[in-house]
Design a protein around this motif. Structure first.
Motif, PDB file in Angstrom:
ATOM      1  N   MET A 102      -1.683  20.963  14.674  1.00 17.84           N
ATOM      2  CA  MET A 102      -0.500  21.773  14.987  1.00 17.84           C
ATOM      3  C   MET A 102      -0.192  22.692  13.811  1.00 17.84           C
ATOM      4  SD  MET A 102       3.357  20.455  15.861  1.00 17.84           S
ATOM      5  CE  MET A 102       4.683  21.637  16.081  1.00 17.84           C
ATOM      6  N   THR A 103      -0.046  23.973  14.090  1.00 18.22           N
ATOM      7  CA  THR A 103       0.286  24.939  13.050  1.00 18.22           C
ATOM      8  C   THR A 103       1.779  25.220  13.072  1.00 18.22           C
ATOM      9  OG1 THR A 103      -1.881  25.970  13.315  1.00 18.22           O
ATOM     10  CG2 THR A 103      -0.209  27.223  12.135  1.00 18.22           C
ATOM     11  N   LEU A 104       2.402  25.040  11.948  1.00 17.99           N
ATOM     12  CA  LEU A 104       3.839  25.266  11.852  1.00 17.99           C
ATOM     13  C   LEU A 104       4.118  26.730  11.552  1.00 17.99           C
ATOM     14  CD1 LEU A 104       4.686  22.095   9.786  1.00 17.99           C
ATOM     15  CD2 LEU A 104       5.474  22.538  12.089  1.00 17.99           C
ATOM     16  N   ALA A 105       5.160  27.261  12.175  1.00 15.60           N
ATOM     17  CA  ALA A 105       5.539  28.658  11.951  1.00 15.60           C
ATOM     18  C   ALA A 105       6.514  28.770  10.790  1.00 15.60           C
ATOM     19  CB  ALA A 105       6.160  29.222  13.224  1.00 15.60           C
ATOM     20  N   LYS A 106       6.474  27.774   9.909  1.00 10.69           N
ATOM     21  CA  LYS A 106       7.362  27.759   8.747  1.00 10.69           C
ATOM     22  C   LYS A 106       6.522  27.580   7.500  1.00 10.69           C
ATOM     23  CE  LYS A 106      11.548  26.261  11.005  1.00 10.69           C
ATOM     24  NZ  LYS A 106      12.884  25.782  10.751  1.00 10.69           N
ATOM     25  N   PHE A 107       7.089  28.018   6.380  1.00 12.66           N
ATOM     26  CA  PHE A 107       6.401  27.852   5.108  1.00 12.66           C
ATOM     27  C   PHE A 107       6.718  26.452   4.591  1.00 12.66           C
ATOM     28  CE2 PHE A 107       5.517  28.286   0.620  1.00 12.66           C
ATOM     29  CZ  PHE A 107       4.414  29.137   0.582  1.00 12.66           C
ATOM     30  N   VAL A 108       5.696  25.626   4.486  1.00 19.27           N
ATOM     31  CA  VAL A 108       5.880  24.224   4.095  1.00 19.27           C
ATOM     32  C   VAL A 108       5.082  23.938   2.829  1.00 19.27           C
ATOM     33  CG1 VAL A 108       5.700  21.814   4.818  1.00 19.27           C
ATOM     34  CG2 VAL A 108       6.102  23.601   6.539  1.00 19.27           C
ATOM     35  N   VAL A 109       5.771  23.396   1.833  1.00 15.66           N
ATOM     36  CA  VAL A 109       5.134  23.003   0.573  1.00 15.66           C
ATOM     37  C   VAL A 109       4.891  21.496   0.619  1.00 15.66           C
ATOM     38  CG1 VAL A 109       5.337  22.924  -1.944  1.00 15.66           C
ATOM     39  CG2 VAL A 109       6.330  24.846  -0.662  1.00 15.66           C
ATOM     40  N   GLY A 110       3.648  21.083   0.542  1.00 15.59           N
ATOM     41  CA  GLY A 110       3.313  19.665   0.482  1.00 15.59           C
ATOM     42  C   GLY A 110       3.370  19.190  -0.956  1.00 15.59           C
ATOM     43  N   LEU A 111       4.383  18.378  -1.267  1.00 18.81           N
ATOM     44  CA  LEU A 111       4.601  17.888  -2.638  1.00 18.81           C
ATOM     45  C   LEU A 111       4.042  16.480  -2.769  1.00 18.81           C
ATOM     46  CD1 LEU A 111       5.996  18.040  -5.453  1.00 18.81           C
ATOM     47  CD2 LEU A 111       8.079  17.238  -4.355  1.00 18.81           C
ATOM     48  N   THR A 112       3.159  16.285  -3.745  1.00 13.76           N
ATOM     49  CA  THR A 112       2.562  14.972  -3.938  1.00 13.76           C
ATOM     50  C   THR A 112       2.317  14.717  -5.424  1.00 13.76           C
ATOM     51  OG1 THR A 112       0.848  13.469  -3.085  1.00 13.76           O
ATOM     52  CG2 THR A 112       0.127  15.697  -3.691  1.00 13.76           C
ATOM     53  N   GLY A 113       1.788  13.549  -5.724  1.00  8.15           N
ATOM     54  CA  GLY A 113       1.520  13.143  -7.104  1.00  8.15           C
ATOM     55  C   GLY A 113       1.294  11.643  -7.129  1.00  8.15           C
ATOM     56  N   GLU A 142      18.330  21.384  -5.062  1.00  5.17           N
ATOM     57  CA  GLU A 142      19.474  22.046  -5.702  1.00  5.17           C
ATOM     58  C   GLU A 142      19.535  23.533  -5.349  1.00  5.17           C
ATOM     59  OE1 GLU A 142      19.515  21.318  -9.899  1.00  5.17           O
ATOM     60  OE2 GLU A 142      19.706  19.140  -9.670  1.00  5.17           O
ATOM     61  N   PHE A 143      18.399  24.096  -4.958  1.00  4.30           N
ATOM     62  CA  PHE A 143      18.352  25.499  -4.518  1.00  4.30           C
ATOM     63  C   PHE A 143      18.648  25.637  -3.022  1.00  4.30           C
ATOM     64  CE2 PHE A 143      15.500  25.885  -8.310  1.00  4.30           C
ATOM     65  CZ  PHE A 143      16.197  26.881  -8.975  1.00  4.30           C
ATOM     66  N   GLY A 144      19.000  24.511  -2.373  1.00  6.69           N
ATOM     67  CA  GLY A 144      19.291  24.549  -0.945  1.00  6.69           C
ATOM     68  C   GLY A 144      18.067  24.374  -0.062  1.00  6.69           C
ATOM     69  N   ILE A 145      16.962  23.957  -0.657  1.00  7.07           N
ATOM     70  CA  ILE A 145      15.730  23.756   0.101  1.00  7.07           C
ATOM     71  C   ILE A 145      15.736  22.360   0.720  1.00  7.07           C
ATOM     72  CG2 ILE A 145      13.218  23.671  -0.020  1.00  7.07           C
ATOM     73  CD1 ILE A 145      14.556  26.481  -0.424  1.00  7.07           C
ATOM     74  N   GLU A 146      15.439  22.285   2.007  1.00  6.00           N
ATOM     75  CA  GLU A 146      15.463  21.000   2.708  1.00  6.00           C
ATOM     76  C   GLU A 146      14.206  20.185   2.405  1.00  6.00           C
ATOM     77  OE1 GLU A 146      16.744  21.083   6.827  1.00  6.00           O
ATOM     78  OE2 GLU A 146      17.739  23.001   6.479  1.00  6.00           O
ATOM     79  N   GLN A 201      10.549  21.584  11.814  1.00  7.68           N
ATOM     80  CA  GLN A 201      10.930  22.579  12.814  1.00  7.68           C
ATOM     81  C   GLN A 201      12.448  22.730  12.915  1.00  7.68           C
ATOM     82  OE1 GLN A 201       8.782  24.522  13.550  1.00  7.68           O
ATOM     83  NE2 GLN A 201       7.110  23.821  14.829  1.00  7.68           N
ATOM     84  N   ALA A 202      13.175  21.642  12.638  1.00  4.15           N
ATOM     85  CA  ALA A 202      14.640  21.682  12.740  1.00  4.15           C
ATOM     86  C   ALA A 202      15.301  22.209  11.474  1.00  4.15           C
ATOM     87  CB  ALA A 202      15.169  20.279  13.048  1.00  4.15           C
ATOM     88  N   SER A 203      14.529  22.415  10.423  1.00  3.77           N
ATOM     89  CA  SER A 203      15.103  22.825   9.141  1.00  3.77           C
ATOM     90  C   SER A 203      15.607  24.262   9.195  1.00  3.77           C
ATOM     91  CB  SER A 203      14.058  22.689   8.028  1.00  3.77           C
ATOM     92  OG  SER A 203      13.019  23.624   8.234  1.00  3.77           O
ATOM     93  N   ALA A 204      16.579  24.544   8.332  1.00  2.00           N
ATOM     94  CA  ALA A 204      17.187  25.879   8.305  1.00  2.00           C
ATOM     95  C   ALA A 204      16.973  26.609   6.983  1.00  2.00           C
ATOM     96  CB  ALA A 204      18.684  25.762   8.585  1.00  2.00           C
ATOM     97  N   SER A 205      16.382  25.948   5.988  1.00  2.03           N
ATOM     98  CA  SER A 205      16.178  26.601   4.692  1.00  2.03           C
ATOM     99  C   SER A 205      14.973  27.545   4.748  1.00  2.03           C
ATOM    100  CB  SER A 205      16.000  25.556   3.585  1.00  2.03           C
ATOM    101  OG  SER A 205      14.922  24.690   3.853  1.00  2.03           O
TER     102      SER A 205
END
Length: 209
Positions: A1-12, A27-31, A104-108
């Motif tokens: 599934m391709t998302l129509a949103k910009f998504v950053v995968g954060l890992t470590g 803190e920047f309002g990013i969900e 998909q439900a996010s608004a940031s």
């Protein structure tokens, strides 16, 4: 599934500071979409996940209050590849779908998806770009021992079971060095936030070109 949103995968790796970094983006309002939080939700009391687990393993994997006894469940799948695969095949699609629903439900302007095993579980296929929080193995060991009150040997065992530091770095599109102080960390997050805002804006423009 391709998302129509910009998504950053954060890992470590363990104790690398993923939560601290994610909270700085928040803190920047990013969900944030947190795989660990969702993994707990899909086996909460009354969930389809918990119902299926009880039907498969029986009531012995429940605590007295009806919640999942995680230690008992670990004992059921430890060194039992068949049972481990059954559990993964049940829960992984549920977790994946819930993560996608939250994105998909996010608004940031963009979304941070926090996934400890992003590469190991091939969830990097769901994101636009990847961000690895990096610290040295020695720092991982000392931080985990201090945080969790475990022995060095236990931490080394966990590290051995995870993707190696070099493998993770090789796969990363962006890297945050979390071996300094909070001010250095914040400056790196601020720089990346501006970059992700720009890239997210470009992504939303493209479909209308």
């Amino acid at each position: 599934m391709t998302l129509a949103k910009f998504v950053v995968g954060l890992t470590g790796g363990i104790a690398s500071g993923k939560t601290t970094v994610a909270n700085l983006f928040a803190e920047f309002g990013i969900e944030l979409v947190d795989a660990d939080v969702i993994a707990r939700e899909v086996v909460a009391i009354g969930s389809a996940g918990l119902t299926a687990i009880v039907e498969h393993f029986g009531d012995k994997i429940l605590l007295a209050d009806g919640q999942l006894d995680r230690a008992a469940l670990r004992n059921q799948v430890f060194n039992n590849e068949t049972q481990r695969l059954w559990l993964n095949n049940l829960l992984h699609p549920m977790i994946r779908q819930k993560m996608l629903d939250q994105v998909q439900a996010s608004a940031s302007q963009y979304v941070i998806m926090v996934v400890p095993l992003l590469f190991e579980n091939h969830l990097d296929s769901l994101v636009t770009t990847t961000l690895v929080v990096d610290i040295s193995p020695e720092l991982q060991i000392s931080r985990t021992m201090q945080r969790d009150g475990v022995s060095r040997q236990q931490v080394e065992h966990i590290l051995a079971s995870q993707m190696s530091r070099q493998q993770r770095l090789d796969k990363a599109e962006h890297i945050i060095d979390n071996q300094g102080d909070i001010n250095l960390l914040r400056s790196q997050v601020t720089r990346l936030h501006q970059l992700f805002l720009q890239q997210a804006a470009e992504l939303t423009i493209k479909p209308n070109d």
